[in-house]
Design a protein around this motif. Sequence first.
Motif, PDB file in Angstrom:
ATOM      1  N   VAL A 130      -7.204  -2.727  -5.983  1.00 48.03           N
ATOM      2  CA  VAL A 130      -6.379  -1.961  -5.040  1.00 48.03           C
ATOM      3  C   VAL A 130      -5.363  -1.121  -5.815  1.00 48.03           C
ATOM      4  N   LYS A 131      -4.719  -1.709  -6.808  1.00 38.84           N
ATOM      5  CA  LYS A 131      -3.728  -0.984  -7.599  1.00 38.84           C
ATOM      6  C   LYS A 131      -4.378   0.073  -8.477  1.00 38.84           C
ATOM      7  N   ALA A 132      -5.496  -0.277  -9.104  1.00 40.51           N
ATOM      8  CA  ALA A 132      -6.137   0.628 -10.059  1.00 40.51           C
ATOM      9  C   ALA A 132      -6.730   1.860  -9.387  1.00 40.51           C
ATOM     10  N   LEU A 133      -7.115   1.730  -8.111  1.00 41.59           N
ATOM     11  CA  LEU A 133      -7.732   2.847  -7.398  1.00 41.59           C
ATOM     12  C   LEU A 133      -6.722   3.642  -6.575  1.00 41.59           C
ATOM     13  N   ALA A 134      -5.466   3.261  -6.635  1.00 43.61           N
ATOM     14  CA  ALA A 134      -4.432   3.935  -5.837  1.00 43.61           C
ATOM     15  C   ALA A 134      -4.106   5.313  -6.385  1.00 43.61           C
ATOM     16  N   PRO A 135      -3.669   6.233  -5.544  1.00 43.31           N
ATOM     17  CA  PRO A 135      -3.273   7.563  -6.034  1.00 43.31           C
ATOM     18  C   PRO A 135      -2.195   7.504  -7.101  1.00 43.31           C
ATOM     19  N   SER A 136      -1.297   6.524  -6.987  1.00 45.26           N
ATOM     20  CA  SER A 136      -0.194   6.428  -7.955  1.00 45.26           C
ATOM     21  C   SER A 136      -0.655   6.004  -9.332  1.00 45.26           C
ATOM     22  N   ALA A 137      -1.911   5.541  -9.457  1.00 48.90           N
ATOM     23  CA  ALA A 137      -2.407   5.072 -10.744  1.00 48.90           C
ATOM     24  C   ALA A 137      -2.732   6.219 -11.701  1.00 48.90           C
ATOM     25  N   GLY A 138      -2.813   7.432 -11.171  1.00 47.37           N
ATOM     26  CA  GLY A 138      -3.109   8.553 -12.059  1.00 47.37           C
ATOM     27  C   GLY A 138      -3.676   9.726 -11.331  1.00 47.37           C
TER      28      GLY A 138
ATOM     29  N   PRO B  60       4.821  -0.680   8.225  1.00 49.35           N
ATOM     30  CA  PRO B  60       5.104   0.257   9.317  1.00 49.35           C
ATOM     31  C   PRO B  60       4.939   1.734   8.972  1.00 49.35           C
ATOM     32  N   ASP B  61       4.698   2.064   7.690  1.00 46.55           N
ATOM     33  CA  ASP B  61       4.528   3.473   7.326  1.00 46.55           C
ATOM     34  C   ASP B  61       3.067   3.913   7.322  1.00 46.55           C
ATOM     35  N   LEU B  62       2.135   2.977   7.367  1.00 44.58           N
ATOM     36  CA  LEU B  62       0.724   3.350   7.266  1.00 44.58           C
ATOM     37  C   LEU B  62       0.192   3.920   8.577  1.00 44.58           C
ATOM     38  N   ARG B  63      -0.682   4.921   8.456  1.00 45.05           N
ATOM     39  CA  ARG B  63      -1.482   5.341   9.596  1.00 45.05           C
ATOM     40  C   ARG B  63      -2.673   4.390   9.689  1.00 45.05           C
ATOM     41  N   LEU B  64      -3.054   4.044  10.905  1.00 47.21           N
ATOM     42  CA  LEU B  64      -4.063   3.018  11.130  1.00 47.21           C
ATOM     43  C   LEU B  64      -5.182   3.533  12.015  1.00 47.21           C
ATOM     44  N   GLY B  65      -6.399   3.041  11.761  1.00 49.57           N
ATOM     45  CA  GLY B  65      -7.507   3.416  12.631  1.00 49.57           C
ATOM     46  C   GLY B  65      -8.715   2.530  12.425  1.00 49.57           C
TER      47      GLY B  65
ATOM     48  N   LEU C  83       0.799  -1.227   0.000  1.00 51.00           N
ATOM     49  CA  LEU C  83       0.000   0.000   0.000  1.00 51.00           C
ATOM     50  C   LEU C  83       0.834   1.281   0.000  1.00 51.00           C
ATOM     51  N   PRO C  84       1.845   1.427   0.861  1.00 54.95           N
ATOM     52  CA  PRO C  84       2.601   2.693   0.830  1.00 54.95           C
ATOM     53  C   PRO C  84       3.232   2.964  -0.537  1.00 54.95           C
ATOM     54  N   GLY C  85       3.724   1.929  -1.195  1.00 54.65           N
ATOM     55  CA  GLY C  85       4.327   2.114  -2.512  1.00 54.65           C
ATOM     56  C   GLY C  85       3.330   2.527  -3.578  1.00 54.65           C
ATOM     57  N   LEU C  86       2.039   2.253  -3.335  1.00 50.17           N
ATOM     58  CA  LEU C  86       0.988   2.644  -4.277  1.00 50.17           C
ATOM     59  C   LEU C  86       0.429   4.037  -3.983  1.00 50.17           C
ATOM     60  N   GLY C  87       0.889   4.628  -2.890  1.00 51.15           N
ATOM     61  CA  GLY C  87       0.417   5.973  -2.540  1.00 51.15           C
ATOM     62  C   GLY C  87      -0.623   6.015  -1.449  1.00 51.15           C
ATOM     63  N   TYR C  88      -1.049   4.862  -0.952  1.00 45.22           N
ATOM     64  CA  TYR C  88      -1.981   4.855   0.175  1.00 45.22           C
ATOM     65  C   TYR C  88      -1.240   5.289   1.441  1.00 45.22           C
ATOM     66  N   THR C  89      -1.913   6.096   2.236  1.00 44.48           N
ATOM     67  CA  THR C  89      -1.308   6.571   3.486  1.00 44.48           C
ATOM     68  C   THR C  89      -1.928   5.938   4.718  1.00 44.48           C
ATOM     69  N   ASP C  90      -3.140   5.412   4.573  1.00 41.33           N
ATOM     70  CA  ASP C  90      -3.917   4.935   5.716  1.00 41.33           C
ATOM     71  C   ASP C  90      -4.518   3.562   5.437  1.00 41.33           C
ATOM     72  N   ALA C  91      -4.734   2.806   6.516  1.00 45.72           N
ATOM     73  CA  ALA C  91      -5.576   1.607   6.460  1.00 45.72           C
ATOM     74  C   ALA C  91      -6.558   1.694   7.621  1.00 45.72           C
ATOM     75  N   TRP C  92      -7.839   1.575   7.310  1.00 44.41           N
ATOM     76  CA  TRP C  92      -8.897   1.703   8.322  1.00 44.41           C
ATOM     77  C   TRP C  92      -9.726   0.434   8.324  1.00 44.41           C
ATOM     78  N   SER C  93      -9.958  -0.104   9.502  1.00 43.59           N
ATOM     79  CA  SER C  93     -10.791  -1.284   9.665  1.00 43.59           C
ATOM     80  C   SER C  93     -12.232  -0.859   9.948  1.00 43.59           C
ATOM     81  N   ALA C  94     -13.083  -1.855  10.115  1.00 42.22           N
ATOM     82  CA  ALA C  94     -14.478  -1.600  10.485  1.00 42.22           C
ATOM     83  C   ALA C  94     -14.905  -2.732  11.404  1.00 42.22           C
TER      84      ALA C  94
END
Length: 319
Positions: A311-319, A55-60, A25-36
């Motif tokens: 996950v890859k197609a919706l990442a910020p790094s995809a465009g 270890p780089d993701l913010r979690l909540g 995820l961090p390499g794809l541009g995601y900054t956070d992972a949130w559960s439910a």
Amino acid sequence: MSRWGLTIPLTGLPLTEHREIVESLPGLGYTDAWSAETNGTDAFTPLALASQWAPDLRLGPAIVPVYTRGPALLAQQAATIAGLAPGRFVMGIGTSSDTIVERWNGIPFDEPYKRVRDTVRFLCKALAGEKVKEEYDTFAVKGFKLDNAPAEPPPIVLAALRPGMLRLAAREADGAITNWLAPKDVRTVRSELGDDPELIARLFVCPTEDADEARAIGRWMIAAYMTVPVYRAFHEWLGRGDALRPMNEAWAAGDRKKALEAIPDEVVDDLIVHGSPADCRARIREYVDNGLTTPVVAIVPTKGLPLTDAVKALAPSAG
């Protein structure tokens, strides 16, 4: 854009099969992972795993109900994840719904506003390492102190759907979490929350160019949520009361088929992000342009695009 989150675990994928995805995820541009936490995995276990996998993701958690755990246990679990992810954990709490609290857990869904208010006040003290001895309106704590209080207490954000809870989030917490809204609705939410607090929203994203498929899936999801009293009231406040009234009336009468048919396409298109991955990313950015701080993508599985590809197609790094 500063933040871009993903909901974990992904629907239909066992938690044991998430490691490679979360690590990427961090390499794809995601900054956070949130559960439910509804009727699947609990909110904390996926975050514990993600804390070690990425270890780089913010979690909540978005969110943990304030009724289904005692206050001390909530503090213990928050402190545990904060210790696993120092400076990278945000504690998300809220009322949840009468369905989850009362029907599934057998706990009275009483005085939800006060219960959230009391819980955030307790957590602020407990996570700061204080010994808490307090008679709150909805519970009492007699001499609780964390042995593992985090060196840096995590921010606390509140699930907030209407003005009272949004104002509470602005006044006593560090931000608000919401969901089931259109980009234009962000401005309505901001009008009560204010411009400064963080605003997090889970966005249901159905990456398919088959509009009929997306709308069919979306209708089932909308009917499941919008017939719950807290969400029905939320959308009445947002101005969708008339549009959703035929659905609610049919649902109350036990006619599920008619209820689904009564949901207008415009409502589905408002509340479900769908289209090509590029279209979906553009739509997510509309939310941010209207004042959303942190979009959290919840991928809705489709026939055409495997979850890992989505996950890859919706990442910020995809465009």
